[in-house]
Design an enzyme around this catalytic site. Structure first.
Site, PDB file in Angstrom:
ATOM      1  N   LYS A  87       0.846  -1.206   0.000  1.00  0.00           N
ATOM      2  CA  LYS A  87       0.000   0.000   0.000  1.00  0.00           C
ATOM      3  C   LYS A  87       0.869   1.238   0.000  1.00  0.00           C
ATOM      4  O   LYS A  87       2.043   1.200   0.402  1.00  0.00           O
ATOM      5  CB  LYS A  87      -0.930   0.032   1.216  1.00  0.00           C
ATOM      6  N   PRO A 124       9.581  -4.730   0.085  1.00  0.00           N
ATOM      7  CA  PRO A 124      10.643  -4.443   1.055  1.00  0.00           C
ATOM      8  C   PRO A 124      10.080  -4.195   2.456  1.00  0.00           C
ATOM      9  O   PRO A 124       8.971  -3.681   2.597  1.00  0.00           O
ATOM     10  CB  PRO A 124      11.321  -3.186   0.514  1.00  0.00           C
ATOM     11  N   GLY A 155       7.359   1.244   4.932  1.00  0.00           N
ATOM     12  CA  GLY A 155       6.105   1.999   4.960  1.00  0.00           C
ATOM     13  C   GLY A 155       5.138   1.512   3.899  1.00  0.00           C
ATOM     14  O   GLY A 155       4.144   2.179   3.587  1.00  0.00           O
ATOM     15  N   GLY A 214       3.514  -1.438   4.058  1.00  0.00           N
ATOM     16  CA  GLY A 214       2.473  -2.280   4.663  1.00  0.00           C
ATOM     17  C   GLY A 214       2.598  -3.764   4.368  1.00  0.00           C
ATOM     18  O   GLY A 214       1.604  -4.493   4.481  1.00  0.00           O
ATOM     19  N   GLY A 215       3.784  -4.221   4.008  1.00  0.00           N
ATOM     20  CA  GLY A 215       3.962  -5.625   3.621  1.00  0.00           C
ATOM     21  C   GLY A 215       3.488  -6.617   4.679  1.00  0.00           C
ATOM     22  O   GLY A 215       2.706  -7.518   4.383  1.00  0.00           O
ATOM     23  N   SER A 222       1.492  -6.145   7.250  1.00  0.00           N
ATOM     24  CA  SER A 222       0.041  -6.009   7.476  1.00  0.00           C
ATOM     25  C   SER A 222      -0.742  -6.675   6.349  1.00  0.00           C
ATOM     26  O   SER A 222      -1.756  -7.339   6.585  1.00  0.00           O
ATOM     27  CB  SER A 222      -0.344  -4.536   7.537  1.00  0.00           C
ATOM     28  N   ASP A 279      -2.680  -1.216  10.340  1.00  0.00           N
ATOM     29  CA  ASP A 279      -2.807  -1.152   8.880  1.00  0.00           C
ATOM     30  C   ASP A 279      -3.511  -2.378   8.288  1.00  0.00           C
ATOM     31  O   ASP A 279      -3.796  -2.395   7.088  1.00  0.00           O
ATOM     32  CB  ASP A 279      -1.411  -1.088   8.229  1.00  0.00           C
TER      33      ASP A 279
HETATM   34  O1  C5P Z   1      -0.595  -0.981  15.043  1.00  0.00           O
HETATM   35  P1  C5P Z   1       0.837  -1.341  14.823  1.00  0.00           P
HETATM   36  O2  C5P Z   1       1.250  -2.559  15.613  1.00  0.00           O
HETATM   37  O3  C5P Z   1       1.199  -1.461  13.389  1.00  0.00           O
HETATM   38  O4  C5P Z   1       1.686  -0.137  15.384  1.00  0.00           O
HETATM   39  C1  C5P Z   1       3.065  -0.230  15.614  1.00  0.00           C
HETATM   40  C2  C5P Z   1       3.506   0.948  16.475  1.00  0.00           C
HETATM   41  O5  C5P Z   1       3.430   2.158  15.723  1.00  0.00           O
HETATM   42  C3  C5P Z   1       2.648   1.204  17.684  1.00  0.00           C
HETATM   43  O6  C5P Z   1       3.068   0.446  18.788  1.00  0.00           O
HETATM   44  C4  C5P Z   1       2.851   2.686  17.927  1.00  0.00           C
HETATM   45  O7  C5P Z   1       4.095   2.924  18.540  1.00  0.00           O
HETATM   46  C5  C5P Z   1       2.971   3.231  16.516  1.00  0.00           C
HETATM   47  N1  C5P Z   1       1.688   3.737  15.984  1.00  0.00           N
HETATM   48  C6  C5P Z   1       1.193   4.950  16.451  1.00  0.00           C
HETATM   49  N2  C5P Z   1       0.022   5.432  15.925  1.00  0.00           N
HETATM   50  C7  C5P Z   1      -0.640   4.759  14.956  1.00  0.00           C
HETATM   51  C8  C5P Z   1      -0.142   3.522  14.482  1.00  0.00           C
HETATM   52  C9  C5P Z   1       1.032   3.050  15.018  1.00  0.00           C
HETATM   53  O8  C5P Z   1       1.779   5.593  17.324  1.00  0.00           O
HETATM   54  N3  C5P Z   1      -1.765   5.284  14.452  1.00  0.00           N
END
Ligand code: C5P
Length: 255
Positions: A8, A89, A93, A95-96, A98, A131
């Site tokens: 994404k 990769p 960023g 989203g691989g 996810s 994501d």
């Molecule tokens: O949701 P996910 O596990 O992908 O998020 C990884 C880390 O990224 C979270 O622990 C948080 O530190 C940060 N994050 C955030 N705000 C978001 C998404 C992610 O601070 N909206």
């Protein structure tokens, strides 16, 4: 069965504020693109995950494995061998991970005779990462909350090139470095509020962005928490860049 697992882009990425639970409230336009990992699923004598990338662990640190364990709590089905072919990769960023988790949930739901609705899959996905739910959209969605709430949008026609430097960035580190008070007002269709923090953490990214703007592209924007950039408009395509286009999926089909 073979399933494609797309990357994404975040066409824009607004960080609104830091929440009491530590996440950041965001508003971002997500778009699926034609850069894919592939996930294959076969019946096996016991649950197993293998992967083409030796750098990616295949235990509970892998979102595919976590998706399988989570889905096991929701449905009963035979043991499976999941095999992941990585092309997207990591720490980019894009989203691989996810996407791989969402693809696993979709594939297992099919395999188990569709015990879960799309909405239930989205809710399961949100337990695995912010994501993940996006990948249950048709391909273009406005995502809010911590990224897990989605509003489907009309399909977009979009082509460009992707540039991923050899170094990556960690999502929690980039969020931690983001100074919410300094965030800019939306002034362009493509922007990313995490870019300032990413460029501070990795000064080589600043030089890369300048180099890409120097190639003539109208837009050079980081996706998610980086380190990949997407470039739009006419420009001299740098070595190693990857052409991409926006994709959509049919309602009853995966990407
Ligand atoms: O949701 P996910 O596990 O992908 O998020 C990884 C880390 O990224 C979270 O622990 C948080 O530190 C940060 N994050 C955030 N705000 C978001 C998404 C992610 O601070 N909206």
């Amino acid at each position: 069965m073979l399933y494609r697992s797309p990357a994404k882009l975040n066409l824009f990425f607004k960080v609104l504020h830091k929440r009491a639970d530590g996440y950041h409230e965001i508003r971002s336009l997500y778009q699926a693109i034609d850069l894919f990992d592939t996930l294959s699923l076969e019946k096996a004598s016991q649950d197993r995950l293998t992967c083409t990338d030796p750098e990616l662990p295949t235990d509970e640190r892998n979102l595919v494995w976590r998706a399988l364990q989570l889905f096991r709590t929701k449905a009963s089905f035979a043991p499976v061998h999941l095999h992941l072919e990585k092309r997207i990769p990591m720490q980019a960023g894009l989203g691989g991970g996810s996407s791989n988790a969402a693809t696993t949930l979709w594939a297992l739901n099919r395999f188990a005779g569709e015990p879960c609705s799309l909405l239930q899959l989205q809710e399961l996905g949100a337990q695995l990462g912010s994501d993940v739910p996006f990948f249950f959209s048709r391909g273009t969605a406005l995502c809010t909350g911590r990224g897990e709430k989605l509003e489907e949008q009309e399909p977009l026609e979009l082509r460009g090139v992707l540039v991923k430097p050899p170094y990556g960035l960690s999502t929690p580190t980039v969020y931690r470095e983001t100074r919410v008070g300094e965030l800019q007002e939306i002034k362009a269709p493509y922007f990313n509020d995490l870019e300032g923090a990413a460029l501070r953490l990795e000064p080589r990214l600043k030089a890369l962005k300048e180099q890409l703007l120097g190639c003539g592209f109208q837009t050079v924007c980081m996706t998610g928490s980086g380190s990949a950039f997407f470039c739009l408009g006419d420009g001299l395509i740098p070595k190693g860049a990857l052409a991409f286009r926006a994709i959509q999926r049919e309602k009853t089909h995966w990407f």
